[in-house]
Write a protein that holds these residues in place. Sequence first.
Motif, PDB file in Angstrom:
ATOM      1  N   CYS A  95     114.111  31.464  14.789  1.00 17.53           N
ATOM      2  CA  CYS A  95     114.356  32.874  14.445  1.00 17.53           C
ATOM      3  C   CYS A  95     115.168  32.983  13.156  1.00 17.53           C
ATOM      4  CB  CYS A  95     115.111  33.582  15.574  1.00 17.53           C
ATOM      5  SG  CYS A  95     114.152  33.772  17.091  1.00 17.53           S
ATOM      6  N   LEU A  96     116.215  32.167  13.052  1.00 20.11           N
ATOM      7  CA  LEU A  96     117.062  32.199  11.858  1.00 20.11           C
ATOM      8  C   LEU A  96     116.277  31.727  10.634  1.00 20.11           C
ATOM      9  CD1 LEU A  96     120.404  30.877  13.401  1.00 20.11           C
ATOM     10  CD2 LEU A  96     119.753  33.254  12.947  1.00 20.11           C
ATOM     11  N   ASP A  97     115.441  30.703  10.826  1.00 21.03           N
ATOM     12  CA  ASP A  97     114.612  30.204   9.723  1.00 21.03           C
ATOM     13  C   ASP A  97     113.630  31.271   9.228  1.00 21.03           C
ATOM     14  OD1 ASP A  97     115.910  27.792   9.887  1.00 21.03           O
ATOM     15  OD2 ASP A  97     114.273  26.738  10.910  1.00 21.03           O
ATOM     16  N   ALA A  98     113.161  32.126  10.144  1.00 18.55           N
ATOM     17  CA  ALA A  98     112.229  33.201   9.766  1.00 18.55           C
ATOM     18  C   ALA A  98     112.938  34.303   8.977  1.00 18.55           C
ATOM     19  CB  ALA A  98     111.564  33.782  11.013  1.00 18.55           C
ATOM     20  N   GLY A  99     114.274  34.313   9.041  1.00 15.79           N
ATOM     21  CA  GLY A  99     115.021  35.304   8.273  1.00 15.79           C
ATOM     22  C   GLY A  99     115.878  36.239   9.105  1.00 15.79           C
ATOM     23  N   ALA A 100     115.959  36.012  10.416  1.00 17.18           N
ATOM     24  CA  ALA A 100     116.817  36.853  11.261  1.00 17.18           C
ATOM     25  C   ALA A 100     118.283  36.589  10.933  1.00 17.18           C
ATOM     26  CB  ALA A 100     116.547  36.570  12.740  1.00 17.18           C
ATOM     27  N   ASN A 101     119.100  37.639  11.025  1.00 17.49           N
ATOM     28  CA  ASN A 101     120.538  37.497  10.803  1.00 17.49           C
ATOM     29  C   ASN A 101     121.233  36.936  12.035  1.00 17.49           C
ATOM     30  OD1 ASN A 101     119.525  39.874   9.134  1.00 17.49           O
ATOM     31  ND2 ASN A 101     121.479  39.423   8.173  1.00 17.49           N
ATOM     32  N   ASP A 102     120.659  37.227  13.198  1.00 18.78           N
ATOM     33  CA  ASP A 102     121.247  36.777  14.458  1.00 18.78           C
ATOM     34  C   ASP A 102     120.150  36.719  15.498  1.00 18.78           C
ATOM     35  OD1 ASP A 102     123.162  35.981  16.314  1.00 18.78           O
ATOM     36  OD2 ASP A 102     124.576  37.587  15.780  1.00 18.78           O
ATOM     37  N   TYR A 103     120.527  36.288  16.692  1.00 12.82           N
ATOM     38  CA  TYR A 103     119.557  36.012  17.743  1.00 12.82           C
ATOM     39  C   TYR A 103     120.197  36.361  19.084  1.00 12.82           C
ATOM     40  CZ  TYR A 103     117.454  32.736  21.130  1.00 12.82           C
ATOM     41  OH  TYR A 103     116.890  32.171  22.224  1.00 12.82           O
ATOM     42  N   ILE A 104     119.456  37.047  19.920  1.00 11.86           N
ATOM     43  CA  ILE A 104     119.927  37.360  21.274  1.00 11.86           C
ATOM     44  C   ILE A 104     118.785  37.081  22.234  1.00 11.86           C
ATOM     45  CG2 ILE A 104     120.588  39.246  22.809  1.00 11.86           C
ATOM     46  CD1 ILE A 104     122.246  40.371  20.642  1.00 11.86           C
ATOM     47  N   SER A 105     119.108  36.421  23.346  1.00 13.09           N
ATOM     48  CA  SER A 105     118.052  36.118  24.319  1.00 13.09           C
ATOM     49  C   SER A 105     118.002  37.190  25.400  1.00 13.09           C
ATOM     50  CB  SER A 105     118.270  34.732  24.926  1.00 13.09           C
ATOM     51  OG  SER A 105     119.531  34.665  25.561  1.00 13.09           O
ATOM     52  N   LYS A 106     116.816  37.351  25.966  1.00 10.36           N
ATOM     53  CA  LYS A 106     116.611  38.269  27.086  1.00 10.36           C
ATOM     54  C   LYS A 106     116.887  37.507  28.388  1.00 10.36           C
ATOM     55  CE  LYS A 106     112.955  41.027  24.933  1.00 10.36           C
ATOM     56  NZ  LYS A 106     111.548  41.384  25.018  1.00 10.36           N
ATOM     57  N   PRO A 107     117.359  38.141  29.429  1.00 12.91           N
ATOM     58  CA  PRO A 107     117.790  39.544  29.451  1.00 12.91           C
ATOM     59  C   PRO A 107     119.007  39.739  28.561  1.00 12.91           C
ATOM     60  CG  PRO A 107     118.410  38.436  31.490  1.00 12.91           C
ATOM     61  CD  PRO A 107     117.586  37.469  30.699  1.00 12.91           C
ATOM     62  N   ILE A 108     119.060  40.870  27.910  1.00 11.74           N
ATOM     63  CA  ILE A 108     120.101  41.114  26.906  1.00 11.74           C
ATOM     64  C   ILE A 108     121.458  41.354  27.557  1.00 11.74           C
ATOM     65  CG2 ILE A 108     120.873  42.740  25.123  1.00 11.74           C
ATOM     66  CD1 ILE A 108     117.930  43.021  24.340  1.00 11.74           C
TER      67      ILE A 108
END
Length: 121
Positions: A95-108
């Motif tokens: 996700c970070l490599d794709a350009g996301a600033n951060d990452y959160i997993s579900k369930p949130i």
Amino acid sequence: MNKKVLIVDDDPRNIFALKLTLKSKGYQIESCTMAQEAIDILNKDNEFSAVLMDMMMPEMDGYEAIRIIRKTPSISEVPVIAVTAQAMPEDRQKCLDAGANDYISKPIDVDQLIKALHKLP
């Protein structure tokens, strides 16, 4: 601080739950169920303080959507938090490599989400 968030998720139940939670915290919410629609919304309105991007969607997934956002000059700076049921360490990195600033997993975890929103640029 502008607290306008775009939620992108192909499951309306996820949008509904996130909308309720974030509205109760004072955020303005817009939402859509398709990645292309999210890109169109961002191109029309660049006032979003964050995008919550579901990574697993039909047609265009979140990875491709984030890459397009990052390559589009007018919206390349909008912070994106990847939201995914994939919770392995390599998924976070993807996700970070794709350009996301951060990452959160579900369930949130709402507290984790609010912390992530607060530390965005």
